[in-house]
Design a protein around this motif. Structure first.
Motif, PDB file in Angstrom:
ATOM      1  N   LEU A  21       0.820  -1.219   0.000  1.00  6.69           N
ATOM      2  CA  LEU A  21       0.000   0.000   0.000  1.00  6.69           C
ATOM      3  C   LEU A  21       0.853   1.268   0.000  1.00  6.69           C
ATOM      4  N   PHE A  22       2.148   1.125   0.247  1.00  5.36           N
ATOM      5  CA  PHE A  22       3.009   2.293   0.143  1.00  5.36           C
ATOM      6  C   PHE A  22       3.156   2.750  -1.315  1.00  5.36           C
ATOM      7  N   LEU A  23       2.918   1.831  -2.258  1.00  8.73           N
ATOM      8  CA  LEU A  23       2.986   2.210  -3.671  1.00  8.73           C
ATOM      9  C   LEU A  23       1.951   3.288  -4.019  1.00  8.73           C
ATOM     10  N   PRO A  24       0.636   3.047  -3.781  1.00  6.38           N
ATOM     11  CA  PRO A  24      -0.320   4.130  -4.060  1.00  6.38           C
ATOM     12  C   PRO A  24      -0.123   5.331  -3.134  1.00  6.38           C
ATOM     13  N   PHE A  25       0.402   5.097  -1.921  1.00  6.37           N
ATOM     14  CA  PHE A  25       0.634   6.225  -1.003  1.00  6.37           C
ATOM     15  C   PHE A  25       1.672   7.177  -1.592  1.00  6.37           C
ATOM     16  N   LEU A  26       2.804   6.647  -2.032  1.00  8.39           N
ATOM     17  CA  LEU A  26       3.855   7.491  -2.603  1.00  8.39           C
ATOM     18  C   LEU A  26       3.416   8.082  -3.940  1.00  8.39           C
ATOM     19  N   HIS A  27       2.680   7.283  -4.718  1.00 10.02           N
ATOM     20  CA  HIS A  27       2.236   7.764  -6.023  1.00 10.02           C
ATOM     21  C   HIS A  27       1.203   8.879  -5.884  1.00 10.02           C
ATOM     22  N   SER A  28       0.395   8.833  -4.823  1.00  8.52           N
ATOM     23  CA  SER A  28      -0.653   9.842  -4.644  1.00  8.52           C
ATOM     24  C   SER A  28      -0.109  11.164  -4.118  1.00  8.52           C
ATOM     25  N   LEU A  29       1.156  11.196  -3.762  1.00  8.57           N
ATOM     26  CA  LEU A  29       1.744  12.481  -3.344  1.00  8.57           C
ATOM     27  C   LEU A  29       1.711  13.484  -4.486  1.00  8.57           C
ATOM     28  N   ASP A  30       1.742  12.949  -5.708  1.00  9.32           N
ATOM     29  CA  ASP A  30       1.584  13.797  -6.893  1.00  9.32           C
ATOM     30  C   ASP A  30       0.165  13.598  -7.415  1.00  9.32           C
ATOM     31  N   GLN A  31      -0.759  14.466  -6.977  1.00  5.46           N
ATOM     32  CA  GLN A  31      -2.174  14.280  -7.294  1.00  5.46           C
ATOM     33  C   GLN A  31      -2.427  14.287  -8.797  1.00  5.46           C
ATOM     34  N   ALA A  32      -1.607  15.008  -9.528  1.00  9.04           N
ATOM     35  CA  ALA A  32      -1.840  15.122 -10.967  1.00  9.04           C
ATOM     36  C   ALA A  32      -1.581  13.802 -11.688  1.00  9.04           C
ATOM     37  N   SER A  33      -0.627  13.042 -11.191  1.00  4.25           N
ATOM     38  CA  SER A  33      -0.273  11.800 -11.887  1.00  4.25           C
ATOM     39  C   SER A  33      -0.938  10.566 -11.290  1.00  4.25           C
ATOM     40  N   PHE A  34      -1.730  10.746 -10.233  1.00  8.55           N
ATOM     41  CA  PHE A  34      -2.316   9.586  -9.560  1.00  8.55           C
ATOM     42  C   PHE A  34      -3.268   8.837 -10.479  1.00  8.55           C
ATOM     43  N   GLN A  35      -4.073   9.618 -11.271  1.00 10.04           N
ATOM     44  CA  GLN A  35      -5.060   8.976 -12.145  1.00 10.04           C
ATOM     45  C   GLN A  35      -4.420   8.417 -13.412  1.00 10.04           C
ATOM     46  N   ALA A  36      -3.188   8.842 -13.713  1.00 12.19           N
ATOM     47  CA  ALA A  36      -2.573   8.426 -14.976  1.00 12.19           C
ATOM     48  C   ALA A  36      -2.108   6.977 -14.909  1.00 12.19           C
ATOM     49  N   GLU A  37      -2.164   6.326 -16.068  1.00  6.99           N
ATOM     50  CA  GLU A  37      -1.705   4.948 -16.151  1.00  6.99           C
ATOM     51  C   GLU A  37      -0.177   4.895 -16.125  1.00  6.99           C
ATOM     52  N   THR A  38       0.368   3.898 -15.447  1.00  2.51           N
ATOM     53  CA  THR A  38       1.820   3.688 -15.441  1.00  2.51           C
ATOM     54  C   THR A  38       2.117   2.374 -16.151  1.00  2.51           C
ATOM     55  N   SER A  39       3.355   2.080 -16.277  1.00  3.56           N
ATOM     56  CA  SER A  39       3.746   0.817 -16.923  1.00  3.56           C
ATOM     57  C   SER A  39       3.772  -0.345 -15.939  1.00  3.56           C
ATOM     58  N   ASN A  40       3.432  -0.064 -14.673  1.00  3.89           N
ATOM     59  CA  ASN A  40       3.504  -1.104 -13.638  1.00  3.89           C
ATOM     60  C   ASN A  40       2.096  -1.548 -13.272  1.00  3.89           C
ATOM     61  N   TRP A  41       1.837  -2.842 -13.500  1.00  7.28           N
ATOM     62  CA  TRP A  41       0.483  -3.379 -13.227  1.00  7.28           C
ATOM     63  C   TRP A  41       0.108  -3.251 -11.761  1.00  7.28           C
ATOM     64  N   LEU A  42       1.058  -3.500 -10.850  1.00  7.30           N
ATOM     65  CA  LEU A  42       0.758  -3.467  -9.426  1.00  7.30           C
ATOM     66  C   LEU A  42       0.370  -2.064  -8.977  1.00  7.30           C
ATOM     67  N   ILE A  43       1.128  -1.055  -9.430  1.00  4.89           N
ATOM     68  CA  ILE A  43       0.806   0.331  -9.044  1.00  4.89           C
ATOM     69  C   ILE A  43      -0.569   0.727  -9.551  1.00  4.89           C
ATOM     70  N   ASP A  44      -0.860   0.374 -10.801  1.00  5.75           N
ATOM     71  CA  ASP A  44      -2.171   0.735 -11.366  1.00  5.75           C
ATOM     72  C   ASP A  44      -3.306   0.023 -10.637  1.00  5.75           C
ATOM     73  N   SER A  45      -3.107  -1.252 -10.299  1.00  3.70           N
ATOM     74  CA  SER A  45      -4.168  -2.013  -9.625  1.00  3.70           C
ATOM     75  C   SER A  45      -4.441  -1.472  -8.231  1.00  3.70           C
ATOM     76  N   LEU A  46      -3.370  -1.227  -7.474  1.00  4.21           N
ATOM     77  CA  LEU A  46      -3.554  -0.702  -6.120  1.00  4.21           C
ATOM     78  C   LEU A  46      -4.099   0.718  -6.149  1.00  4.21           C
ATOM     79  N   GLY A  47      -3.642   1.514  -7.115  1.00  6.84           N
ATOM     80  CA  GLY A  47      -4.165   2.878  -7.232  1.00  6.84           C
ATOM     81  C   GLY A  47      -5.642   2.884  -7.563  1.00  6.84           C
ATOM     82  N   GLY A  48      -6.076   1.896  -8.369  1.00  5.99           N
ATOM     83  CA  GLY A  48      -7.486   1.820  -8.731  1.00  5.99           C
ATOM     84  C   GLY A  48      -8.399   1.585  -7.542  1.00  5.99           C
ATOM     85  N   LEU A  49      -7.860   1.005  -6.471  1.00  5.99           N
ATOM     86  CA  LEU A  49      -8.678   0.771  -5.273  1.00  5.99           C
ATOM     87  C   LEU A  49      -9.115   2.075  -4.625  1.00  5.99           C
TER      88      LEU A  49
END
Length: 477
Positions: free
Chosen positions: A42-70
């Motif tokens: 869960l630290f993956l979406p936590f660190l990724h959400s620090l940048d609100q602009a890029s949180f909704q954007a798709e990344t090349s990492n399936w795990l980050i995208d899946s956890l972020g989608g939650l």
């Protein structure tokens, strides 16, 4: 590997009756590892959400995208709080499961430890006297007082291995989902590190056996010193015995020192090589800052993984050092290679006619000269019979045969016309009074010592016995 499988197979019968307890320990351990893995991921979406602009954007990492989608449905201003709460919940769940795991294992350890000690003591009480006299008391004392604890420790290490492997699977899966290329590289390096550790500690098993033998020899020396204290002092041999004891004690110290020094190499070697691995990954990853959140979580997971790998090698080394203890305990508990005196079906109510030796020959070992040869004698009831002869004539052996500490090698012993082997041992021995040359006093009350031959004796009977032994006066004083 074969040696570890042997240790596991030796330990399996000890926990078979506690299979549900073992299952609970394994399940709580695995769930604890899963809860920890969830919290870390869960630290993956936590660190990724620090940048609100890029949180909704798709990344090349399936795990980050899946956890972020939650957490896509969570309002941006509350997203960090919700993710933090989920991380804390995972940590709380992991802590509860870990406590449950530790509590269940403490229960298992207590039960198995008691069963080992009780089983060995029962074995020593029931095995034939031939086995006891043919082995060293110090070895049995060492097995009962020390090796049972080390066997219990081996069980702890084995159960810990199962949990560690489960945790490793969780962490490796998480690493693969973050970056499978980097994970394969890291696993290759860690396998090399593990190989280095095994190369360093390959002699631990032999060292464990040496330590076990040295400890048994020291226990034997202690028993001899306690038992022969009068003789030692009467002949002024205190310095001589002190030197013999010190020699045995130094052997134990040297054996366990070597074992500790070699086993202790595991931690520093792992820490040095693992630190080099972490620094290298961090240095390479910082060349591309865009992957920083995933890299940071990867390094954190790897940081949590390394102690597990180190624990795996520690457990392997520890199992090798404890193998001799497990073998010693299971060997003593085994009933397949030891003689036993079986009880007969007929209860003995008291001697009415005579004890008859009919052409009895007895050897303590098959290769020994007979201690008794073709002895025939009749010991009539209600009369006093004295056995007289020089030392080594066989008087004590005759008494041991009457007690059925041994059975005759040839010939037979009859009690009121019945073979002695047909009598119930407990009822037969309960009718025999025994007074040795050196009376043994148990560490309990005077009353209990007097009543040892008849545990349900009344106070009046105990006092009467004390008077007959001319002991009542000084006991009352």
């Amino acid at each position: 590997m074969a040696r570890k499988a042997k240790v596991a197979s030796d330990l399996l019968p000890l926990v078979r009756r506690h299979r549900w307890l073992v299952a609970g320990i394994i399940v709580t351990g695995v769930l604890s590892a899963l809860a920890e893995g969830l919290g870390i991921s869960l630290f993956l979406p936590f660190l990724h959400s620090l940048d609100q602009a890029s949180f909704q954007a798709e990344t090349s990492n399936w795990l980050i995208d899946s956890l972020g989608g939650l957490f896509n449905a969570v309002p941006p201003d509350r997203r960090l709080l919700v993710i933090s709460a989920c991380i804390f919940g995972s940590i709380l769940l992991k802590a509860k499961l870990s406590y449950g795991h530790d509590a269940l294992y403490s229960l298992l350890s207590a039960r198995v430890g008691h069963r080992l000690r009780s089983g060995i003591f029962e074995q020593l009480l029931t095995v034939s006297y031939r086995f006891l006299e043919g082995s060293k008391s110090g070895d049995h004392l060492n097995t009962l007082s020390t090796e049972t604890w080390r066997t219990n420790e081996a069980l702890s290490v084995l159960v810990g291995l199962v949990i560690t492997v489960s945790a490793l699977l969780v962490y490796v899966t998480l690493l693969l989902l973050i970056s499978w290329k980097m994970t394969l590289l890291v696993l290759g390096v860690m396998a090399a590190i593990s190989g280095v550790v095994r190369l360093i500690t390959h002699r631990v098993e032999d060292m464990g056996k040496q330590a076990n033998r040295a400890n048994a020899a020291l226990a034997d020396r202690m028993l001899e010193g306690f038992a022969g204290m009068n003789v030692i002092r009467a002949f002024g041999r205190e310095p001589y015995e002190q030197k013999r004891f010190d020699d045995r004690s130094k052997r134990v110290s040297r054996a366990f020192l070597k074992l500790g020094l070699v086993s202790g190499l595991v931690n520093p070697v792992y820490e040095i090589l693992s630190a080099a691995l972490l620094v290298s990954i961090l240095y390479v990853s910082l060349q591309d800052p865009s992957n920083l959140p995933a890299v940071l979580v990867f390094i954190f997971v790897l940081y949590r993984l390394q102690p597990k790998v180190k624990s795996l090698d520690n457990a392997r080394t520890r199992l090798d050092s404890l193998a001799a203890s497990v073998e010693d305990v299971t060997s003593l508990l085994s009933r397949e290679d030891k003689p036993y005196i079986s009880s007969g079906p007929i209860r003995h109510e008291g001697l009415r006619d005579a004890i008859v030796f009919d052409d009895v020959t007895f050897r303590y070992a098959a290769s020994d000269e007979p201690a008794l040869r073709n002895v025939s004698a009749r010991l009539p009831a209600r009369k006093t019979t004295a056995l007289v002869g020089p030392s080594g004539a066989g008087k004590s052996t005759l008494i041991k045969l009457i007690f059925r500490f041994y059975d005759a090698t040839e010939g037979a012993i009859y009690v009121d016309g019945r073979p002695l082997q047909r009598l119930d041992l407990e009822s037969w021995r309960s009718k025999i009074a025994f007074v040795s040359q050196e009376g043994y006093t148990f560490n309990t009350t005077v009353r209990d010592n007097i009543a040892y031959g008849k545990l349900d004796a009344t106070d009046e009977e105990i006092v009467a016995a004390a008077r007959q032994a001319n002991a009542h006066a000084f006991i009352t004083q």
